[in-house]
Design an enzyme around this catalytic site. Structure first.
Site, PDB file in Angstrom:
ATOM      1  N   ASN A  11      -8.468  37.152  82.659  1.00  0.00           N
ATOM      2  CA  ASN A  11      -9.667  37.694  82.002  1.00  0.00           C
ATOM      3  C   ASN A  11     -10.828  36.728  82.144  1.00  0.00           C
ATOM      4  O   ASN A  11     -10.625  35.517  82.136  1.00  0.00           O
ATOM      5  CB  ASN A  11      -9.453  37.845  80.481  1.00  0.00           C
ATOM      6  N   THR A 220       5.509  28.918  67.246  1.00  0.00           N
ATOM      7  CA  THR A 220       4.386  27.993  67.094  1.00  0.00           C
ATOM      8  C   THR A 220       3.708  28.274  65.749  1.00  0.00           C
ATOM      9  O   THR A 220       3.508  29.427  65.364  1.00  0.00           O
ATOM     10  CB  THR A 220       3.383  28.127  68.263  1.00  0.00           C
ATOM     11  N   ASP A 247     -12.204  24.431  69.576  1.00  0.00           N
ATOM     12  CA  ASP A 247     -11.990  25.825  69.972  1.00  0.00           C
ATOM     13  C   ASP A 247     -10.492  26.019  70.222  1.00  0.00           C
ATOM     14  O   ASP A 247      -9.922  25.348  71.081  1.00  0.00           O
ATOM     15  CB  ASP A 247     -12.804  26.110  71.248  1.00  0.00           C
ATOM     16  N   GLY A 252      -2.320  28.101  72.443  1.00  0.00           N
ATOM     17  CA  GLY A 252      -0.945  28.618  72.504  1.00  0.00           C
ATOM     18  C   GLY A 252      -0.493  28.769  73.955  1.00  0.00           C
ATOM     19  O   GLY A 252       0.664  28.491  74.296  1.00  0.00           O
ATOM     20  N   ASP A 253      -1.401  29.201  74.827  1.00  0.00           N
ATOM     21  CA  ASP A 253      -1.062  29.363  76.247  1.00  0.00           C
ATOM     22  C   ASP A 253      -0.756  28.006  76.887  1.00  0.00           C
ATOM     23  O   ASP A 253       0.130  27.895  77.743  1.00  0.00           O
ATOM     24  CB  ASP A 253      -2.224  30.030  76.996  1.00  0.00           C
ATOM     25  N   ARG A 286     -11.484  20.835  72.970  1.00  0.00           N
ATOM     26  CA  ARG A 286     -12.511  21.161  73.973  1.00  0.00           C
ATOM     27  C   ARG A 286     -12.800  22.664  73.948  1.00  0.00           C
ATOM     28  O   ARG A 286     -11.987  23.445  73.476  1.00  0.00           O
ATOM     29  CB  ARG A 286     -12.014  20.800  75.371  1.00  0.00           C
TER      30      ARG A 286
HETATM   31  O1  RIB Z   1      -4.825  33.344  74.510  1.00  0.00           O
HETATM   32  C1  RIB Z   1      -6.193  33.242  74.765  1.00  0.00           C
HETATM   33  C2  RIB Z   1      -6.619  34.304  75.719  1.00  0.00           C
HETATM   34  O2  RIB Z   1      -6.457  35.567  75.121  1.00  0.00           O
HETATM   35  C3  RIB Z   1      -8.073  34.245  76.108  1.00  0.00           C
HETATM   36  O3  RIB Z   1      -8.310  33.406  77.229  1.00  0.00           O
HETATM   37  C4  RIB Z   1      -8.450  35.701  76.327  1.00  0.00           C
HETATM   38  O4  RIB Z   1      -8.690  36.016  77.652  1.00  0.00           O
HETATM   39  C5  RIB Z   1      -7.277  36.503  75.757  1.00  0.00           C
HETATM   40  O5  RIB Z   1      -6.526  37.031  76.757  1.00  0.00           O
END
Ligand code: RIB
Length: 303
Positions: A11, A220, A247, A252-253, A286
Protein backbone atom coordinates in the site's frame (compact mmCIF):
# COMPACT_ATOMS: atom_id res chain seq x y z
CA UNK A 1 19.87 -20.30 4.44
CA UNK A 2 16.18 -20.94 3.57
CA UNK A 3 14.37 -17.95 2.08
CA UNK A 4 11.37 -15.96 3.29
CA UNK A 5 8.40 -15.70 0.90
CA UNK A 6 5.89 -13.00 1.76
CA UNK A 7 2.45 -13.28 0.19
CA UNK A 8 0.86 -9.99 1.11
CA UNK A 9 -0.22 -6.43 0.60
CA UNK A 10 1.55 -3.40 -0.80
CA UNK A 11 0.00 0.00 0.00
CA UNK A 12 0.93 3.61 -0.39
CA UNK A 13 0.33 5.17 3.04
CA UNK A 14 -1.08 8.71 3.17
CA UNK A 15 -0.48 9.62 6.79
CA UNK A 16 -1.16 12.75 8.83
CA UNK A 17 -0.89 13.77 12.47
CA UNK A 18 -4.01 15.32 14.08
CA UNK A 19 -4.42 16.84 17.55
CA UNK A 20 -7.41 14.49 18.07
CA UNK A 21 -9.92 12.45 16.06
CA UNK A 22 -12.25 14.98 14.36
CA UNK A 23 -15.98 14.80 15.14
CA UNK A 24 -18.49 14.15 12.32
CA UNK A 25 -18.67 17.22 10.07
CA UNK A 26 -15.60 18.81 11.69
CA UNK A 27 -12.37 19.82 9.89
CA UNK A 28 -9.13 19.94 11.86
CA UNK A 29 -5.71 21.30 10.89
CA UNK A 30 -3.22 18.40 10.65
CA UNK A 31 0.58 18.35 10.48
CA UNK A 32 3.45 16.08 9.43
CA UNK A 33 1.72 14.78 6.28
CA UNK A 34 3.72 12.01 4.58
CA UNK A 35 3.26 9.73 1.60
CA UNK A 36 5.30 6.62 2.28
CA UNK A 37 5.61 2.95 1.45
CA UNK A 38 3.46 0.60 3.52
CA UNK A 39 1.15 -2.38 3.41
CA UNK A 40 1.45 -5.11 6.02
CA UNK A 41 2.94 -7.63 3.62
CA UNK A 42 5.51 -5.28 2.14
CA UNK A 43 6.44 -3.92 5.58
CA UNK A 44 7.05 -7.47 6.84
CA UNK A 45 9.11 -8.25 3.73
CA UNK A 46 11.27 -5.15 4.20
CA UNK A 47 11.76 -5.93 7.90
CA UNK A 48 12.85 -9.51 7.18
CA UNK A 49 15.25 -8.31 4.45
CA UNK A 50 16.79 -5.51 6.55
CA UNK A 51 17.25 -8.05 9.36
CA UNK A 52 19.25 -10.38 7.16
CA UNK A 53 16.86 -12.70 5.30
CA UNK A 54 16.69 -13.53 1.59
CA UNK A 55 13.14 -12.35 0.80
CA UNK A 56 10.76 -12.84 -2.17
CA UNK A 57 7.53 -10.84 -2.42
CA UNK A 58 4.34 -12.26 -3.96
CA UNK A 59 1.93 -9.36 -4.42
CA UNK A 60 0.08 -7.15 -6.88
CA UNK A 61 0.08 -3.42 -7.61
CA UNK A 62 -1.74 -1.34 -10.21
CA UNK A 63 -0.06 -0.02 -13.36
CA UNK A 64 0.31 3.40 -11.75
CA UNK A 65 2.90 5.66 -10.11
CA UNK A 66 2.24 4.36 -6.58
CA UNK A 67 2.74 0.77 -7.74
CA UNK A 68 6.01 1.58 -9.49
CA UNK A 69 7.32 3.52 -6.47
CA UNK A 70 6.40 0.76 -4.02
CA UNK A 71 8.02 -1.94 -6.17
CA UNK A 72 11.20 0.10 -6.59
CA UNK A 73 11.30 0.71 -2.82
CA UNK A 74 11.08 -3.01 -2.09
CA UNK A 75 13.90 -3.70 -4.53
CA UNK A 76 16.03 -1.02 -2.87
CA UNK A 77 15.43 -2.74 0.48
CA UNK A 78 16.83 -5.96 -1.01
CA UNK A 79 13.51 -7.76 -1.60
CA UNK A 80 13.15 -9.82 -4.80
CA UNK A 81 10.11 -8.40 -6.64
CA UNK A 82 9.90 -10.82 -9.58
CA UNK A 83 6.64 -12.10 -8.02
CA UNK A 84 5.04 -8.64 -7.84
CA UNK A 85 2.39 -8.48 -10.57
CA UNK A 86 1.62 -5.11 -12.21
CA UNK A 87 -2.07 -5.23 -13.10
CA UNK A 88 -3.65 -2.88 -15.64
CA UNK A 89 -7.27 -2.80 -14.52
CA UNK A 90 -6.97 -1.88 -10.86
CA UNK A 91 -5.27 0.76 -8.71
CA UNK A 92 -2.50 0.17 -6.18
CA UNK A 93 -3.62 -0.38 -2.57
CA UNK A 94 -3.81 2.79 -0.49
CA UNK A 95 -4.03 3.36 3.26
CA UNK A 96 -5.25 6.64 4.75
CA UNK A 97 -3.71 6.91 8.22
CA UNK A 98 -4.67 9.32 10.99
CA UNK A 99 -2.05 9.61 13.72
CA UNK A 100 -3.22 10.92 17.10
CA UNK A 101 -1.06 10.86 20.26
CA UNK A 102 1.10 7.94 19.16
CA UNK A 103 -1.86 5.82 18.00
CA UNK A 104 -3.04 5.36 14.45
CA UNK A 105 -6.35 4.73 12.73
CA UNK A 106 -6.27 3.29 9.22
CA UNK A 107 -8.80 3.24 6.38
CA UNK A 108 -7.76 0.87 3.63
CA UNK A 109 -8.45 0.79 -0.11
CA UNK A 110 -7.43 -2.79 -0.99
CA UNK A 111 -7.14 -2.19 -4.77
CA UNK A 112 -4.71 -4.60 -6.42
CA UNK A 113 -4.17 -6.49 -3.16
CA UNK A 114 -7.50 -8.23 -3.71
CA UNK A 115 -6.82 -8.93 -7.39
CA UNK A 116 -4.22 -11.66 -6.88
CA UNK A 117 -6.14 -14.86 -7.47
CA UNK A 118 -5.84 -18.19 -5.72
CA UNK A 119 -4.68 -19.73 -9.03
CA UNK A 120 -1.82 -17.17 -9.38
CA UNK A 121 -0.82 -17.72 -5.78
CA UNK A 122 -0.83 -21.49 -6.14
CA UNK A 123 1.35 -21.32 -9.28
CA UNK A 124 3.80 -18.78 -7.78
CA UNK A 125 4.27 -20.72 -4.56
CA UNK A 126 4.81 -24.04 -6.31
CA UNK A 127 7.37 -22.35 -8.59
CA UNK A 128 9.51 -20.76 -5.86
CA UNK A 129 8.67 -22.49 -2.57
CA UNK A 130 11.14 -25.07 -1.25
CA UNK A 131 11.00 -27.22 1.87
CA UNK A 132 12.04 -25.27 5.00
CA UNK A 133 11.49 -21.86 3.39
CA UNK A 134 9.24 -19.56 5.42
CA UNK A 135 5.89 -18.27 4.16
CA UNK A 136 4.60 -15.10 5.81
CA UNK A 137 1.07 -13.90 5.14
CA UNK A 138 -1.53 -11.57 6.65
CA UNK A 139 -5.16 -10.51 6.14
CA UNK A 140 -4.97 -7.68 3.59
CA UNK A 141 -5.15 -9.79 0.41
CA UNK A 142 -8.02 -11.83 -0.98
CA UNK A 143 -9.03 -14.27 1.81
CA UNK A 144 -9.38 -17.25 -0.57
CA UNK A 145 -5.89 -16.66 -2.00
CA UNK A 146 -4.45 -16.16 1.48
CA UNK A 147 -5.93 -19.38 2.83
CA UNK A 148 -4.74 -21.25 -0.25
CA UNK A 149 -1.23 -19.85 0.25
CA UNK A 150 -1.14 -21.33 3.75
CA UNK A 151 -2.47 -24.71 2.56
CA UNK A 152 0.00 -24.94 -0.35
CA UNK A 153 2.97 -23.80 1.74
CA UNK A 154 2.12 -26.36 4.41
CA UNK A 155 1.83 -29.08 1.75
CA UNK A 156 5.26 -28.10 0.33
CA UNK A 157 6.89 -28.27 3.78
CA UNK A 158 7.42 -24.55 4.31
CA UNK A 159 7.33 -23.05 7.83
CA UNK A 160 4.21 -20.84 7.83
CA UNK A 161 3.77 -17.59 9.76
CA UNK A 162 0.23 -16.16 9.77
CA UNK A 163 -0.56 -12.64 10.96
CA UNK A 164 -4.36 -12.36 10.90
CA UNK A 165 -4.45 -8.59 10.44
CA UNK A 166 -7.01 -7.23 9.85
CA UNK A 167 -8.60 -10.12 11.76
CA UNK A 168 -11.56 -12.11 10.53
CA UNK A 169 -12.69 -15.64 11.34
CA UNK A 170 -10.99 -18.37 9.27
CA UNK A 171 -12.09 -21.93 8.44
CA UNK A 172 -11.14 -24.52 11.08
CA UNK A 173 -9.05 -26.50 8.61
CA UNK A 174 -6.66 -23.55 8.20
CA UNK A 175 -5.14 -23.73 11.70
CA UNK A 176 -3.21 -27.00 11.25
CA UNK A 177 -1.44 -25.28 8.30
CA UNK A 178 -0.16 -22.50 10.59
CA UNK A 179 3.21 -23.14 12.25
CA UNK A 180 3.30 -19.75 13.97
CA UNK A 181 0.46 -17.29 14.46
CA UNK A 182 1.37 -13.77 15.57
CA UNK A 183 -1.43 -11.41 16.59
CA UNK A 184 -2.11 -8.35 18.72
CA UNK A 185 -4.74 -8.03 21.46
CA UNK A 186 -7.73 -7.16 19.26
CA UNK A 187 -6.82 -9.69 16.57
CA UNK A 188 -6.47 -12.33 19.29
CA UNK A 189 -9.97 -11.61 20.58
CA UNK A 190 -11.47 -11.96 17.10
CA UNK A 191 -9.58 -15.17 16.33
CA UNK A 192 -10.15 -17.07 19.57
CA UNK A 193 -12.60 -15.09 21.72
CA UNK A 194 -10.10 -14.22 24.47
CA UNK A 195 -8.83 -10.67 25.04
CA UNK A 196 -5.25 -11.08 26.26
CA UNK A 197 -4.78 -8.58 29.07
CA UNK A 198 -2.32 -10.36 31.39
CA UNK A 199 -0.22 -13.52 31.46
CA UNK A 200 -3.17 -15.71 32.47
CA UNK A 201 -5.42 -14.52 29.61
CA UNK A 202 -2.48 -14.71 27.16
CA UNK A 203 -1.96 -18.32 28.15
CA UNK A 204 -5.68 -19.07 27.83
CA UNK A 205 -5.76 -17.47 24.34
CA UNK A 206 -2.59 -19.26 23.24
CA UNK A 207 -3.93 -22.62 24.46
CA UNK A 208 -7.19 -22.05 22.52
CA UNK A 209 -5.26 -21.26 19.33
CA UNK A 210 -3.10 -24.36 19.91
CA UNK A 211 -6.26 -26.47 20.38
CA UNK A 212 -7.54 -25.15 17.05
CA UNK A 213 -4.36 -26.53 15.48
CA UNK A 214 -1.84 -23.64 15.37
CA UNK A 215 1.77 -24.50 16.30
CA UNK A 216 3.53 -21.63 18.05
CA UNK A 217 1.52 -18.62 19.28
CA UNK A 218 3.00 -15.13 19.70
CA UNK A 219 0.84 -12.31 21.10
CA UNK A 220 2.09 -8.74 20.81
CA UNK A 221 1.01 -6.44 23.64
CA UNK A 222 2.35 -3.01 22.58
CA UNK A 223 4.20 -1.33 25.44
CA UNK A 224 3.76 -4.51 27.52
CA UNK A 225 6.01 -6.53 25.19
CA UNK A 226 5.15 -9.92 23.78
CA UNK A 227 4.05 -13.34 24.96
CA UNK A 228 4.93 -16.63 23.28
CA UNK A 229 3.84 -20.22 23.67
CA UNK A 230 6.12 -22.50 21.67
CA UNK A 231 4.99 -25.64 19.88
CA UNK A 232 6.98 -27.41 22.67
CA UNK A 233 4.64 -25.71 25.23
CA UNK A 234 7.45 -23.43 26.42
CA UNK A 235 6.21 -20.08 27.69
CA UNK A 236 8.20 -16.98 26.73
CA UNK A 237 7.75 -13.41 27.95
CA UNK A 238 9.75 -10.61 26.30
CA UNK A 239 9.46 -6.99 27.52
CA UNK A 240 9.17 -4.10 25.06
CA UNK A 241 12.47 -2.24 24.53
CA UNK A 242 12.55 1.36 25.79
CA UNK A 243 11.75 3.92 23.10
CA UNK A 244 10.21 7.29 22.33
CA UNK A 245 7.00 6.90 20.36
CA UNK A 246 6.80 8.99 17.20
CA UNK A 247 4.65 6.76 14.95
CA UNK A 248 3.50 3.19 15.65
CA UNK A 249 2.60 2.47 11.98
CA UNK A 250 4.37 -0.71 10.89
CA UNK A 251 5.81 -1.59 14.32
CA UNK A 252 3.87 -4.87 14.49
CA UNK A 253 4.98 -5.69 10.93
CA UNK A 254 8.60 -5.04 11.90
CA UNK A 255 8.21 -7.51 14.78
CA UNK A 256 6.77 -10.16 12.43
CA UNK A 257 9.53 -9.59 9.85
CA UNK A 258 11.99 -10.17 12.71
CA UNK A 259 10.30 -13.46 13.63
CA UNK A 260 10.67 -14.63 10.02
CA UNK A 261 14.30 -13.45 9.71
CA UNK A 262 15.12 -14.96 13.10
CA UNK A 263 13.66 -18.31 12.04
CA UNK A 264 15.72 -18.58 8.83
CA UNK A 265 18.82 -17.32 10.67
CA UNK A 266 18.41 -20.23 13.11
CA UNK A 267 17.53 -18.15 16.18
CA UNK A 268 15.33 -19.61 18.91
CA UNK A 269 11.79 -18.26 19.33
CA UNK A 270 12.80 -16.23 22.35
CA UNK A 271 15.84 -14.77 20.50
CA UNK A 272 13.61 -13.90 17.53
CA UNK A 273 11.07 -12.21 19.82
CA UNK A 274 13.88 -10.16 21.43
CA UNK A 275 15.13 -9.19 17.97
CA UNK A 276 11.56 -8.15 17.13
CA UNK A 277 11.25 -6.09 20.32
CA UNK A 278 14.44 -4.12 19.55
CA UNK A 279 13.56 -3.64 15.87
CA UNK A 280 10.00 -2.51 16.72
CA UNK A 281 11.33 -0.06 19.33
CA UNK A 282 13.48 1.57 16.66
CA UNK A 283 10.58 1.55 14.17
CA UNK A 284 8.18 3.40 16.50
CA UNK A 285 10.79 6.09 17.15
CA UNK A 286 10.62 7.17 13.48
CA UNK A 287 7.95 8.33 11.05
CA UNK A 288 6.30 6.07 8.44
CA UNK A 289 6.08 2.32 7.99
CA UNK A 290 8.88 1.14 5.68
CA UNK A 291 11.11 4.20 6.17
CA UNK A 292 11.17 3.46 9.91
CA UNK A 293 12.22 -0.21 9.73
CA UNK A 294 15.80 -0.68 10.99
CA UNK A 295 18.67 -2.74 9.61
CA UNK A 296 20.32 -5.58 11.54
CA UNK A 297 23.30 -3.26 12.15
CA UNK A 298 21.08 -0.61 13.76
CA UNK A 299 19.46 -3.25 15.97
CA UNK A 300 22.85 -4.66 17.04
CA UNK A 301 23.97 -1.14 18.01
CA UNK A 302 21.07 -1.04 20.52
CA UNK A 303 22.14 -4.19 22.41
O1 RIB B 1 0.49 -2.34 9.63
C1 RIB B 1 0.64 -1.06 9.09
C2 RIB B 1 0.14 -1.03 7.69
O2 RIB B 1 -1.24 -1.26 7.68
C3 RIB B 1 0.32 0.30 7.00
O3 RIB B 1 1.57 0.42 6.35
C4 RIB B 1 -0.88 0.38 6.06
O4 RIB B 1 -0.54 0.27 4.73
C5 RIB B 1 -1.80 -0.76 6.50
O5 RIB B 1 -1.76 -1.79 5.61
Amino acid sequence: MPKVIVFGSMNMDLSIDAPRVPAAGETLAGSGFITSAGGKGANQAVAAARLGADVRMLAAVGADAFGDELTAGLREAGVDTVGVRRLGNVSTGTAVILRTSGENRIVLHAGANHALTAADTDADLRRIGEKNDVLVTQGECDPVATELALHVAHELGLYTIFNPAPARPVPDDLWPCVDLVCLNETECQVMCGVLPEDDASCLEAARRLRELGAGTVVITLGASGSFGLGADDRLIRVPAAPTTVVDTTGAGDTFIGALAAGHVRGLSLSESMSLGALAAALAVSRLGAQPSIPTAKEVEALR
